[in-house]
Design a protein around this motif. Structure first.
Motif, PDB file in Angstrom:
ATOM      1  N   THR A 187       0.833  -1.209   0.000  1.00  0.00           N
ATOM      2  CA  THR A 187       0.000   0.000   0.000  1.00  0.00           C
ATOM      3  C   THR A 187       0.861   1.249   0.000  1.00  0.00           C
ATOM      4  N   GLN A 188       1.844   1.266   0.872  1.00  0.00           N
ATOM      5  CA  GLN A 188       2.703   2.443   0.964  1.00  0.00           C
ATOM      6  C   GLN A 188       3.474   2.674  -0.322  1.00  0.00           C
ATOM      7  N   PHE A 189       3.990   1.613  -0.921  1.00  0.00           N
ATOM      8  CA  PHE A 189       4.772   1.759  -2.144  1.00  0.00           C
ATOM      9  C   PHE A 189       3.948   2.371  -3.270  1.00  0.00           C
ATOM     10  N   LEU A 190       2.687   1.991  -3.382  1.00  0.00           N
ATOM     11  CA  LEU A 190       1.837   2.453  -4.481  1.00  0.00           C
ATOM     12  C   LEU A 190       1.153   3.790  -4.208  1.00  0.00           C
ATOM     13  N   ALA A 191       1.131   4.243  -2.970  1.00  0.00           N
ATOM     14  CA  ALA A 191       0.357   5.422  -2.580  1.00  0.00           C
ATOM     15  C   ALA A 191       0.977   6.718  -3.108  1.00  0.00           C
ATOM     16  N   PRO A 192       0.148   7.702  -3.459  1.00  0.00           N
ATOM     17  CA  PRO A 192       0.669   9.007  -3.899  1.00  0.00           C
ATOM     18  C   PRO A 192       1.563   9.677  -2.858  1.00  0.00           C
ATOM     19  N   TYR A 207       5.743  11.701  -8.708  1.00  0.00           N
ATOM     20  CA  TYR A 207       5.145  10.787  -9.692  1.00  0.00           C
ATOM     21  C   TYR A 207       3.881  10.174  -9.103  1.00  0.00           C
ATOM     22  N   ILE A 208       2.865   9.968  -9.945  1.00  0.00           N
ATOM     23  CA  ILE A 208       1.660   9.251  -9.538  1.00  0.00           C
ATOM     24  C   ILE A 208       1.450   8.089 -10.497  1.00  0.00           C
ATOM     25  N   LEU A 209       1.289   6.899  -9.956  1.00  0.00           N
ATOM     26  CA  LEU A 209       1.144   5.696 -10.761  1.00  0.00           C
ATOM     27  C   LEU A 209      -0.234   5.633 -11.428  1.00  0.00           C
ATOM     28  N   THR A 210      -0.253   5.148 -12.659  1.00  0.00           N
ATOM     29  CA  THR A 210      -1.514   4.931 -13.361  1.00  0.00           C
ATOM     30  C   THR A 210      -2.128   3.607 -12.917  1.00  0.00           C
ATOM     31  N   LYS A 211      -3.390   3.407 -13.246  1.00  0.00           N
ATOM     32  CA  LYS A 211      -4.055   2.138 -12.934  1.00  0.00           C
ATOM     33  C   LYS A 211      -3.339   0.978 -13.629  1.00  0.00           C
ATOM     34  N   GLU A 212      -2.925   1.178 -14.874  1.00  0.00           N
ATOM     35  CA  GLU A 212      -2.227   0.127 -15.609  1.00  0.00           C
ATOM     36  C   GLU A 212      -0.902  -0.227 -14.940  1.00  0.00           C
ATOM     37  N   GLU A 213      -0.170   0.777 -14.480  1.00  0.00           N
ATOM     38  CA  GLU A 213       1.102   0.519 -13.807  1.00  0.00           C
ATOM     39  C   GLU A 213       0.880  -0.274 -12.519  1.00  0.00           C
ATOM     40  N   LEU A 254       0.317  18.617   3.705  1.00  0.00           N
ATOM     41  CA  LEU A 254      -0.628  19.139   4.691  1.00  0.00           C
ATOM     42  C   LEU A 254      -1.595  20.153   4.097  1.00  0.00           C
ATOM     43  N   ASN A 255      -1.551  20.322   2.768  1.00  0.00           N
ATOM     44  CA  ASN A 255      -2.563  21.133   2.093  1.00  0.00           C
ATOM     45  C   ASN A 255      -3.915  20.433   2.226  1.00  0.00           C
ATOM     46  N   ILE A 256      -4.931  21.155   2.657  1.00  0.00           N
ATOM     47  CA  ILE A 256      -6.218  20.544   2.970  1.00  0.00           C
ATOM     48  C   ILE A 256      -6.851  19.870   1.758  1.00  0.00           C
ATOM     49  N   ASP A 257      -6.719  20.460   0.582  1.00  0.00           N
ATOM     50  CA  ASP A 257      -7.312  19.868  -0.622  1.00  0.00           C
ATOM     51  C   ASP A 257      -6.595  18.579  -1.011  1.00  0.00           C
ATOM     52  N   PHE A 258      -5.283  18.551  -0.853  1.00  0.00           N
ATOM     53  CA  PHE A 258      -4.522  17.334  -1.156  1.00  0.00           C
ATOM     54  C   PHE A 258      -4.948  16.201  -0.226  1.00  0.00           C
ATOM     55  N   MET A 259      -5.068  16.488   1.053  1.00  0.00           N
ATOM     56  CA  MET A 259      -5.439  15.444   2.007  1.00  0.00           C
ATOM     57  C   MET A 259      -6.843  14.912   1.732  1.00  0.00           C
ATOM     58  N   LYS A 260      -7.766  15.793   1.406  1.00  0.00           N
ATOM     59  CA  LYS A 260      -9.135  15.360   1.106  1.00  0.00           C
ATOM     60  C   LYS A 260      -9.177  14.505  -0.158  1.00  0.00           C
ATOM     61  N   SER A 261      -8.334  14.824  -1.136  1.00  0.00           N
ATOM     62  CA  SER A 261      -8.320  14.050  -2.380  1.00  0.00           C
ATOM     63  C   SER A 261      -7.857  12.614  -2.138  1.00  0.00           C
ATOM     64  N   LEU A 262      -6.961  12.422  -1.182  1.00  0.00           N
ATOM     65  CA  LEU A 262      -6.476  11.077  -0.875  1.00  0.00           C
ATOM     66  C   LEU A 262      -7.596  10.199  -0.310  1.00  0.00           C
ATOM     67  N   LEU A 263      -8.496  10.798   0.430  1.00  0.00           N
ATOM     68  CA  LEU A 263      -9.522  10.044   1.141  1.00  0.00           C
ATOM     69  C   LEU A 263     -10.857  10.015   0.420  1.00  0.00           C
ATOM     70  N   LYS A 264     -10.896  10.523  -0.803  1.00  0.00           N
ATOM     71  CA  LYS A 264     -12.121  10.485  -1.594  1.00  0.00           C
ATOM     72  C   LYS A 264     -12.542   9.024  -1.802  1.00  0.00           C
ATOM     73  N   GLY A 265     -13.792   8.734  -1.504  1.00  0.00           N
ATOM     74  CA  GLY A 265     -14.274   7.360  -1.597  1.00  0.00           C
ATOM     75  C   GLY A 265     -14.234   6.620  -0.292  1.00  0.00           C
ATOM     76  N   TYR A 266     -13.526   7.166   0.704  1.00  0.00           N
ATOM     77  CA  TYR A 266     -13.470   6.570   2.041  1.00  0.00           C
ATOM     78  C   TYR A 266     -14.237   7.418   3.051  1.00  0.00           C
ATOM     79  N   MET A 267     -13.949   8.705   3.097  1.00  0.00           N
ATOM     80  CA  MET A 267     -14.602   9.602   4.056  1.00  0.00           C
ATOM     81  C   MET A 267     -15.653  10.452   3.346  1.00  0.00           C
TER      82      MET A 267
END
Length: 333
Positions: free
Chosen positions: A235-240, A249-255, A320-333
């Motif tokens: 999980t950590q290796f693949l996480a943004p 870098y952000i991994l694509t779904k295919e990657e 710690l940018n609020i928008d970045f943190m919220k984007s990570l948790l989209k679909g969970y919170m």
């Protein structure tokens, strides 16, 4: 600076203790700064024929009093994998230095590049995660309750941050809400307990902790390994929060799909639903990553902090940018 003070003492120490004889290097060896992290400073010992890494530990993320011995014993146990460095010497007495030290193998190569080296990383993980943990003794901390452990870790890391008058209210509210969500959803943990799969996890798998060589590649920096579910490292290796850290870098779904296929194919013991495990664990990985950023940000405000890496500080502020943190948790919170 601390690294300059240490550099001057390292040669004196190695000569005084006659460690150069055990390492089979010439007594005219050089000592040069290599790199530093938040909790360690690394130097190269080099006599133009042989190189070693001289590692100085300045703190413990695991809150251990024997941090450097823990790291030494872990690396020794991992040597069987063939994809981790060899370690040769440890001194945790703090009699000469104020810190624990170890000496290990210097590995030639470059950091991992996500667009080129995902298959190599998958195979490295598979080799480490295929080690029979029943053969390595009791040198590792064991984490059975990975969601509960992340909650406790988050609360510990966030305690001073949430009480600090210099942290703005919006950020405090985000972390209060995140902790509440994590508490309410800790029953995800039942899956990992019911379907136990324990391996050795590095827990710090950013791109610069891989050494990609012409013939062999390695995972280094075994500062805080644990025995736990393999979803911790995967999980950590693949996480943004990891792929953006050093490589932006952000991994694509295919990657990600290709990574999973290679990892599963390379495992000795076969797959036990790693994709589902990663999905369940992801928000708890983010709790660990973002809570550490909050903790580290507050530490960086202290004038007496031993190690200050401004690239790290800028990345912490980005996370710690609020928008970045919220984007990570989209679909969970």
């Amino acid at each position: 600076m601390l690294k300059d003070t240490l550099k001057d003492k390292i040669k004196e120490y190695i000569l005084k203790k006659k460690i150069f004889l055990d390492l089979k290097i010439d007594r005219s060896f050089n000592v040069d700064f290599l790199a530093q992290g938040e909790y360690n400073i690394n130097f190269i010992i080099d006599d133009e024929k042989t190189k070693y890494v001289f590692r100085v530990n300045t703190g413990s993320q695991l809150e251990l009093t024997n941090q450097i011995s823990y790291e030494y014993n872990a690396i020794k146990a991992l040597e069987i994998s063939g994809v981790t460095p060899k370690v040769y010497f440890v001194d945790d007495t703090k009699e000469f230095f104020d810190y624990g030290i170890l000496i290990m193998e210097f590995l030639e190569g470059r950091p991992l590049e996500y667009d080129k080296d995902l298959a190599k990383a998958a195979k490295i993980f598979a080799k480490i995660h295929s080690i029979d943990i029943n053969t390595i003794g009791d040198c590792f901390i064991i984490e059975e309750n990975i969601c509960s452990d992340r909650i406790l870790e988050g609360k510990r890391l966030l305690k001073n941050y949430l009480e600090s008058p210099i942290v703005n209210k919006e950020l405090k509210n985000f972390f209060y809400n995140f902790l509440n969500w994590a508490e309410k959803n800790r029953n995800r943990e039942k899956y990992f307990i019911k379907n136990k799969w324990h391996v050795i996890n590095n827990t710090e798998v950013n791109s610069h902790n891989f050494i990609i060589g012409d013939r062999s590649s390695y995972l280094i920096d075994w500062e805080k390994p644990v025995i736990s579910d393999p979803c911790q490292d995967i999980t950590q290796f693949l996480a943004p929060t990891t792929t953006l850290w050093k490589a932006n870098y952000i991994l694509t779904k295919e990657e990600k799909d290709n990574f999973f296929k290679t990892y599963i194919k390379s495992l000795d013991g076969g797959d036990k639903n790693i994709r589902e495990r990663v999905h369940l664990y992801s928000p708890y990985l983010y709790l660990r990553a973002l809570s550490w950023c909050a903790y580290a940000w507050l530490e960086y405000q202290k004038p007496d902090k031993n190690i200050k890496n401004m690239d790290t500080f800028r990345k912490i502020e980005q996370y710690l940018n609020i928008d970045f943190m919220k984007s990570l948790l989209k679909g969970y919170m």
